[in-house]
Design a protein around this motif. Structure first.
Motif, mmCIF file in Angstrom:
data_model
loop_
_atom_site.group_PDB
_atom_site.id
_atom_site.type_symbol
_atom_site.label_atom_id
_atom_site.label_comp_id
_atom_site.label_asym_id
_atom_site.label_seq_id
_atom_site.Cartn_x
_atom_site.Cartn_y
_atom_site.Cartn_z
ATOM 1 N N GLY A 126 0.816 -1.267 -0.025
ATOM 2 C CA GLY A 126 0.114 -0.213 -0.043
ATOM 3 C C GLY A 126 0.858 1.290 -0.118
ATOM 4 N N SER A 128 3.498 -0.270 -6.927
ATOM 5 C CA SER A 128 2.695 -0.464 -8.157
ATOM 6 C C SER A 128 2.417 0.823 -8.871
ATOM 7 N N THR A 129 1.814 1.576 -8.251
ATOM 8 C CA THR A 129 1.428 3.101 -8.646
ATOM 9 C C THR A 129 2.659 3.637 -9.238
HETATM 10 P P1 ADP Z 1 1.744 -1.022 -3.394
HETATM 11 O O1 ADP Z 1 2.389 -1.509 -4.644
HETATM 12 O O2 ADP Z 1 3.042 -0.527 -2.678
HETATM 13 O O3 ADP Z 1 1.227 -2.504 -2.465
HETATM 14 P P2 ADP Z 1 -0.173 0.453 -4.769
HETATM 15 O O4 ADP Z 1 0.712 1.382 -5.536
HETATM 16 O O5 ADP Z 1 -0.680 -0.649 -5.326
HETATM 17 O O6 ADP Z 1 0.867 0.002 -3.536
HETATM 18 O O7 ADP Z 1 -1.231 1.153 -3.844
HETATM 19 C C1 ADP Z 1 -0.949 2.309 -3.005
HETATM 20 C C2 ADP Z 1 -2.493 2.895 -2.543
HETATM 21 O O8 ADP Z 1 -2.975 3.227 -3.676
HETATM 22 C C3 ADP Z 1 -3.211 1.814 -1.845
HETATM 23 O O9 ADP Z 1 -3.633 2.732 -0.661
HETATM 24 C C4 ADP Z 1 -3.994 1.443 -2.793
HETATM 25 O O10 ADP Z 1 -5.444 1.168 -2.030
HETATM 26 C C5 ADP Z 1 -4.433 2.820 -3.420
HETATM 27 N N1 ADP Z 1 -4.566 2.530 -4.878
HETATM 28 C C6 ADP Z 1 -4.030 1.919 -5.855
HETATM 29 N N2 ADP Z 1 -4.583 1.707 -6.792
HETATM 30 C C7 ADP Z 1 -5.756 2.430 -7.024
HETATM 31 C C8 ADP Z 1 -6.960 2.724 -7.883
HETATM 32 N N3 ADP Z 1 -6.910 2.153 -9.082
HETATM 33 N N4 ADP Z 1 -7.968 3.461 -7.493
HETATM 34 C C9 ADP Z 1 -7.895 3.838 -6.101
HETATM 35 N N5 ADP Z 1 -6.726 3.770 -5.094
HETATM 36 C C10 ADP Z 1 -5.698 2.881 -5.592
#
Ligand code: ADP
Ligand code: ADP
Length: 225
Positions: A44, A48-49
């Motif tokens: 979180g 990934s973002t």
């Molecule tokens: P990680 O890869 O480190 O687990 P992410 O990038 O998947 O983290 O997620 C970072 C935050 O953004 C988390 O709180 C996640 O719930 C939120 N998030 C990720 N993708 C989306 C999306 N498409 N819409 C809303 N929130 C998102």
């Protein structure tokens, strides 16, 4: 040589809606062709973002991202897709191989997308990459006829067929056993050394992250090292 640079990069989801949330809070980061780097951080934290921004798979809501010195914010979708195909390679946890295609055809795919029908040079290069990952005898097999580790090696060969400047991998060893994961990691390392492409890997495994030359740690959408 600089491959990628992020300046005060921000990313929010659900912009303009009541549930709008900023996930990346002004990231400054530079990736050079000499980098073999791990991107780590709690679930979180935005890994990934961030990888999706660097991979031009999604658009930031603020700041600038330079690919080989070129600002990407002014690129339209077509230019972004072209830049992605030309300069970036991707390996995912679930490799997304095409089940109807052989290993060799899967490796040639990115070249077919950008260059049309495969020429002799493309198939030679694909064969040579399959040999590099130890799968020359498996070129005509379909993904279902290969083990998980072999499938991931096909995906790595596929990611390199276009000679990308930057190889991005999201949990590339996430569904592999420890030994296979270590072998796959060694492949990344070898390709980094022989092809000179920058490598940025997201991993949850601290032991694998330790084998990288550089660690980028993300906590709550900020780089903390
Ligand atoms: P990680 O890869 O480190 O687990 P992410 O990038 O998947 O983290 O997620 C970072 C935050 O953004 C988390 O709180 C996640 O719930 C939120 N998030 C990720 N993708 C989306 C999306 N498409 N819409 C809303 N929130 C998102
Ligand atoms: P990861 O293992 O990469 O951290 P996540 O479970 O965080 O995976 O996210 C998986 C997918 O779901 C990603 O494509 C992400 O963009 C999306 N996602 C994550 N959190 C949210 C969310 N809160 N809202 C919508 N999509 C999300």
């Amino acid at each position: 040589r600089e491959v990628m640079r992020l300046e005060n990069l921000r990313k929010s989801y659900n912009v303009g809606r009541p549930n709008e949330v900023e996930v990346l809070h002004g990231i400054d980061l530079r990736v050079d062709s000499s980098d073999f780097a791990a991107l780590v951080g709690p679930s979180g934290s935005g890994k990934s973002t961030l990888l999706n921004q660097i991979g031009l798979l999604d658009t930031p809501t603020g700041g600038e991202l330079y690919l080989l010195g070129e600002p990407t914010s002014r690129m339209d979708d077509h230019a972004r897709t072209a830049a992605r195909g030309r300069h970036l390679g991707f390996v995912f946890q679930f490799h997304h191989l095409i089940s109807a295609f052989t290993a060799l055809e899967n490796v040639m795919m990115p070249m077919m997308v950008s260059h049309g029908r495969p020429d002799r040079e493309t198939s030679d290069r694909a064969r040579s990459l399959l040999a590099d990952v130890g799968l020359e005898k498996f070129a005509d097999r379909r993904p279902t006829e290969l083990s998980g580790g072999q499938q991931q090696r096909v995906a790595i060969a596929r990611a390199l067929v276009t000679r990308p400047a930057l190889l991005l991998a999201d949990e590339p060893t996430g569904n592999l056993d420890t030994r296979t994961a270590a072998d796959v990691f060694k492949l990344f390392r070898r390709f980094h050394e022989t092809h000179g492409c920058a490598v940025l890997l997201v991993t949850h495994d601290p032991r694998l992250a330790e084998t990288c030359d550089r660690t980028i740690t993300l906590v709550d959408g900020r780089i903390v090292n």
